[in-house]
Design an enzyme around this catalytic site. Sequence first.
Site, PDB file in Angstrom:
ATOM      1  N   CYS A  45     -10.762   0.081   3.309  1.00  0.00           N
ATOM      2  CA  CYS A  45      -9.330  -0.031   3.030  1.00  0.00           C
ATOM      3  C   CYS A  45      -8.797   1.336   2.619  1.00  0.00           C
ATOM      4  O   CYS A  45      -9.432   2.034   1.831  1.00  0.00           O
ATOM      5  CB  CYS A  45      -9.120  -1.034   1.899  1.00  0.00           C
ATOM      6  SG  CYS A  45      -7.401  -1.257   1.438  1.00  0.00           S
ATOM      7  N   LEU A  46      -7.631   1.707   3.147  1.00  0.00           N
ATOM      8  CA  LEU A  46      -7.044   3.010   2.814  1.00  0.00           C
ATOM      9  C   LEU A  46      -6.711   3.119   1.324  1.00  0.00           C
ATOM     10  O   LEU A  46      -6.609   4.225   0.800  1.00  0.00           O
ATOM     11  CB  LEU A  46      -5.786   3.250   3.653  1.00  0.00           C
ATOM     12  CG  LEU A  46      -6.018   3.366   5.169  1.00  0.00           C
ATOM     13  CD1 LEU A  46      -4.698   3.475   5.909  1.00  0.00           C
ATOM     14  CD2 LEU A  46      -6.923   4.549   5.502  1.00  0.00           C
ATOM     15  N   HIS A  79      -3.404  -8.448   1.389  1.00  0.00           N
ATOM     16  CA  HIS A  79      -2.648  -7.448   0.616  1.00  0.00           C
ATOM     17  C   HIS A  79      -1.296  -8.010   0.167  1.00  0.00           C
ATOM     18  O   HIS A  79      -0.811  -7.672  -0.912  1.00  0.00           O
ATOM     19  CB  HIS A  79      -2.378  -6.188   1.455  1.00  0.00           C
ATOM     20  CG  HIS A  79      -3.481  -5.179   1.442  1.00  0.00           C
ATOM     21  ND1 HIS A  79      -3.916  -4.547   0.299  1.00  0.00           N
ATOM     22  CD2 HIS A  79      -4.237  -4.665   2.449  1.00  0.00           C
ATOM     23  CE1 HIS A  79      -4.884  -3.687   0.600  1.00  0.00           C
ATOM     24  NE2 HIS A  79      -5.107  -3.741   1.903  1.00  0.00           N
ATOM     25  N   GLU A 122      -4.990  -7.622   5.937  1.00  0.00           N
ATOM     26  CA  GLU A 122      -3.635  -7.158   5.636  1.00  0.00           C
ATOM     27  C   GLU A 122      -2.797  -8.255   4.975  1.00  0.00           C
ATOM     28  O   GLU A 122      -2.028  -7.972   4.059  1.00  0.00           O
ATOM     29  CB  GLU A 122      -2.936  -6.639   6.901  1.00  0.00           C
ATOM     30  CG  GLU A 122      -3.620  -5.463   7.586  1.00  0.00           C
ATOM     31  CD  GLU A 122      -3.997  -4.325   6.654  1.00  0.00           C
ATOM     32  OE1 GLU A 122      -3.297  -4.097   5.651  1.00  0.00           O
ATOM     33  OE2 GLU A 122      -5.011  -3.651   6.918  1.00  0.00           O
ATOM     34  N   GLN A 126       0.816  -1.223   0.000  1.00  0.00           N
ATOM     35  CA  GLN A 126       0.000   0.000   0.000  1.00  0.00           C
ATOM     36  C   GLN A 126       0.846   1.268   0.000  1.00  0.00           C
ATOM     37  O   GLN A 126       0.339   2.337  -0.306  1.00  0.00           O
ATOM     38  CB  GLN A 126      -0.944   0.019   1.207  1.00  0.00           C
ATOM     39  CG  GLN A 126      -2.014  -1.070   1.151  1.00  0.00           C
ATOM     40  CD  GLN A 126      -2.956  -0.959   2.327  1.00  0.00           C
ATOM     41  OE1 GLN A 126      -2.673  -1.498   3.380  1.00  0.00           O
ATOM     42  NE2 GLN A 126      -4.051  -0.239   2.162  1.00  0.00           N
TER      43      GLN A 126
HETATM   44 CO    CO Z   1      -6.514  -2.671   2.941  1.00  0.00          CO
END
Ligand code: CO
Length: 150
Positions: A88-89, A134, A131, A51
């Site tokens: 989610c960011l 990801h 996470e 991210q």
């Molecule tokens: Co996320």
Amino acid sequence: MAILDIKKAGAKVLKDKTQPVEKIDRKIKKLLDDMADTMYHADGVGLAAPQVGISLKVVVIDVGEGIIELINPQFVDKQGTEVATEGCLSVPNVFGEVERASHVIVEALNRNGKTFKIEGKGMLARALQHEIDHLDGILFIEKAITISKG
Ligand code: CO
């Protein structure tokens, strides 16, 4: 300490499978610090290295019980199922209901290179699964049963 730029859905790095960390050096420790700063600044409960554009198996989580740093995390157990809302960011203003295991055990390395196990239920179990997804190039919107924008 620095606030890093958060990659948004569509960025290739979010789709790539990450590499394990081979050596926990100063760069990895700085990455952990910067990821924590970035997560708190963005008001998130978790952040994975892809991210912030780094394709390595590094995660930070804080569901309100303090910072958890995970290097090369792996599930050793998953039990039960539970559906709840996630965001989610990297996917701003989108929320979705996702089915996850309700209880997980994860093994990882800490920043000193020591193996530890963490057990998570509820929100922590969910954050660990979100996470770690990801790290495999998976976003929650690919698993969501329903999606809403807000
Ligand atoms: Co996320």
